[in-house]
Scaffold this active site. Structure first.
Site, short mmCIF file in Angstrom:
data_model
loop_
_atom_site.label_atom_id
_atom_site.label_comp_id
_atom_site.label_asym_id
_atom_site.label_seq_id
_atom_site.Cartn_x
_atom_site.Cartn_y
_atom_site.Cartn_z
N GLN A 299 30.09 3.98 -14.15
CA GLN A 299 30.51 3.95 -12.75
C GLN A 299 32.03 3.76 -12.70
OE1 GLN A 299 28.95 4.61 -9.98
NE2 GLN A 299 26.79 4.61 -10.53
N ASP B 209 14.87 7.91 -12.84
CA ASP B 209 16.07 7.14 -12.52
C ASP B 209 15.64 5.68 -12.33
OD1 ASP B 209 14.77 7.02 -10.10
OD2 ASP B 209 16.27 8.15 -8.99
N SER B 210 16.61 4.81 -12.10
CA SER B 210 16.27 3.38 -12.03
C SER B 210 15.83 2.97 -10.63
CB SER B 210 17.48 2.56 -12.41
OG SER B 210 18.47 2.69 -11.39
N GLY B 211 16.03 3.85 -9.67
CA GLY B 211 15.69 3.50 -8.29
C GLY B 211 16.85 2.94 -7.51
N ASP C 17 20.88 17.10 -12.54
CA ASP C 17 19.75 17.06 -11.61
C ASP C 17 20.36 17.14 -10.22
OD1 ASP C 17 20.61 14.07 -11.49
OD2 ASP C 17 19.22 14.31 -9.83
N CYS D 13 11.09 37.54 -6.59
CA CYS D 13 11.96 38.72 -6.54
C CYS D 13 11.26 39.97 -7.07
CB CYS D 13 13.25 38.47 -7.31
SG CYS D 13 14.33 37.30 -6.46
N CYS E 258 17.41 39.03 -10.32
CA CYS E 258 16.58 37.87 -10.66
C CYS E 258 15.21 38.34 -11.15
CB CYS E 258 16.41 36.98 -9.44
SG CYS E 258 15.34 35.56 -9.70
N HIS F 2 12.05 30.79 -6.21
CA HIS F 2 13.22 31.62 -6.51
C HIS F 2 14.45 30.77 -6.85
CE1 HIS F 2 16.60 34.25 -6.43
NE2 HIS F 2 17.15 33.41 -5.57
N CYS G 225 12.45 36.40 -11.25
CA CYS G 225 11.38 35.49 -10.83
C CYS G 225 10.24 36.25 -10.16
CB CYS G 225 11.93 34.40 -9.91
SG CYS G 225 12.01 34.82 -8.17
N ASP H 66 21.95 0.33 -11.70
CA ASP H 66 23.39 0.24 -11.44
C ASP H 66 23.61 0.04 -9.95
OD1 ASP H 66 22.51 2.75 -10.72
OD2 ASP H 66 24.39 3.74 -11.20
N PHE I 177 19.82 4.09 -6.76
CA PHE I 177 20.46 4.99 -5.79
C PHE I 177 19.67 5.06 -4.49
CE2 PHE I 177 21.50 9.11 -3.92
CZ PHE I 177 22.89 9.01 -3.88
ZN LIG Z 1 14.18 35.35 -7.72
#
Ligand SMILES: [Zn+2]
Length: 389
Positions: free
Chosen positions: A197, A94-96, A274, A317, A312, A343, A314, A148, A98
């Site tokens: 924006q 990101d541009s920083g 994100d 799990c 799940c 997880h 993963c 921005d 935020f």
């Molecule tokens: Zn999981």
């Protein structure tokens, strides 16, 4: 920009959802995509190997944090962010902007840029559009963002209008600075995205989108949403912004992040996400599952030897029980944070995979309804807190 490409593989007939592929110098990723947030060149508690294990395709780094520590020059000396953190897949920075605005109460914005004090040692810094491009070039991510000025919610029309004007001016300067640096280094490896924006004002969103589209960025982000406005407004703005972004360009909804919100946004045509939610919540013992949020510290799990989410796949799990994970949290074991993060991120990756499969097989809306019904079966509305982790 020669090394960046976006192709649409399939469009859903009954919604704006689509499956695509983004080509970058560090390989291709498929969309819709969720990018885990690696604030300081690290997705908290995980190694780059762990990220591959959970099938993360692209991650996000925060320019503000990396600029302050360890410093962009050091990362450049290491060979760029990819080499520094041993991650050979795509990265977005990101541009920083935020973080500058959200971590500092003492910022001063002018036409020139934004002056701020480091949240670490109080030292003074200036982020201009040119500076954030220089920093992001040194970091070397595949996708970089314009500077921005985000506004809070609620925001007066005048204030939003002023911020929009500045943001557009900065976007042009970022584009110019990016072009100059690329030409100078003969390095055309980073794609610079514009950020739409305009707060919750349809007219401002429209103006912002149209002006940015004229500058012809390779991709567009929608910023300044999920800041406390009603959900219906969020999606109204997303829908509106999407309608002004050329179809062949990737659309990135910044910082939005509950499973429900992402599924709705995919339906409206968003390709990239994100959010710090899955990682931050995991560290607070709040896990995402197919049937909603699971607070692992609850006493009902004390002798529950089933997996966190039985559906799940993963590694957590497959190998550990709710009772064990609860025990790790209760005893303050560090591994609790790591296992919970693995997880929840895996679930987010899986969610994107399921959405893609549904779009490809032509039953996205049906899948969406089924998913949301199950997801909301035993939980209250999740608040989407964007910000810094
Ligand atoms: Zn999981």
């Amino acid at each position: 920009m020669d090394n960046f490409e976006f192709r649409i593989i399939k469009k859903d007939k009954n919604s704006n959802a689509r499956v695509g592929v983004i080509k970058t110098p560090h390989g291709e990723v498929s969309t819709p995509i969720f990018m885990p947030v690696g604030t300081q060149a690290s997705v908290k508690t995980l190694s780059s190997e762990d990220l591959k294990e959970i099938r993360a395709e692209m991650i996000l780094g925060n320019t503000y944090h990396l600029y302050l520590r360890p410093g962009h020059q050091l990362v450049e000396k290491a060979g760029g962010l990819h080499k520094f953190m041993s991650w050979d897949r795509p990265i977005l920075t990101d541009s920083g902007g935020f973080q500058v605005f959200s971590l500092n109460s003492l910022t001063k914005t002018s036409e020139e840029g934004v002056r701020f004090q480091s949240h670490l040692d109080g030292s003074y810094h200036l982020f201009t559009p040119e500076k954030v491009i220089e920093v992001q070039h040194a970091l070397g991510a595949d996708i970089i963002m314009v500077l921005d000025e985000p506004v809070l919610y609620p925001c007066s029309l005048e204030q939003a209008e002023r911020a929009n004007k500045l943001t557009l001016n900065w976007a042009e300067r970022c584009r110019q600075a990016h072009k100059e640096l690329e030409d100078k280094d003969f390095k055309h490896t980073q794609a610079l995205f514009g950020i739409i924006q305009g707060s919750t004002y349809p007219e401002l969103r429209k103006n912002s989108a149209e002006a940015l589209v004229k500058l012809d960025f390779p991709g567009y982000a929608i910023g300044g949403l999920s800041l406390g406005e009603p959900k219906s407004t969020t999606f109204e703005m997303v829908d509106l912004c999407v309608s002004y972004i050329p179809e062949e360009k990737p659309r990135y909804l910044m910082g939005v992040g509950t499973p429900k919100d992402m599924v709705e946004a995919i339906c409206l045509g968003i390709d990239m996400f994100d959010c710090v939610l899955p990682t931050r919540n995991a560290r607070n013992a709040s896990l995402f599952t197919r049937f909603g949020k699971l607070i692992i510290k609850n006493s009902e799990y004390a002798d529950d030897f089933s997996p966190i989410d039985p559906e799940c796949g993963c590694s957590v799990c497959r190998n550990y029980s709710r009772a064990y994970l609860r025990h790790l949290f209760n005893t303050g074991e560090i591994s609790a944070l790591r296992l919970a993060t693995i997880h929840s991120l895996y679930f987010y990756m899986d969610l994107m995979r399921m959405a893609k499969e549904a779009i490809l097989s032509g039953n996205f809306l049906e899948w969406k309804n089924d998913f949301l019904k199950k997801y909301q079966s035993n939980q209250k509305e999740e608040r989407n807190n964007v910000g810094n982790n």
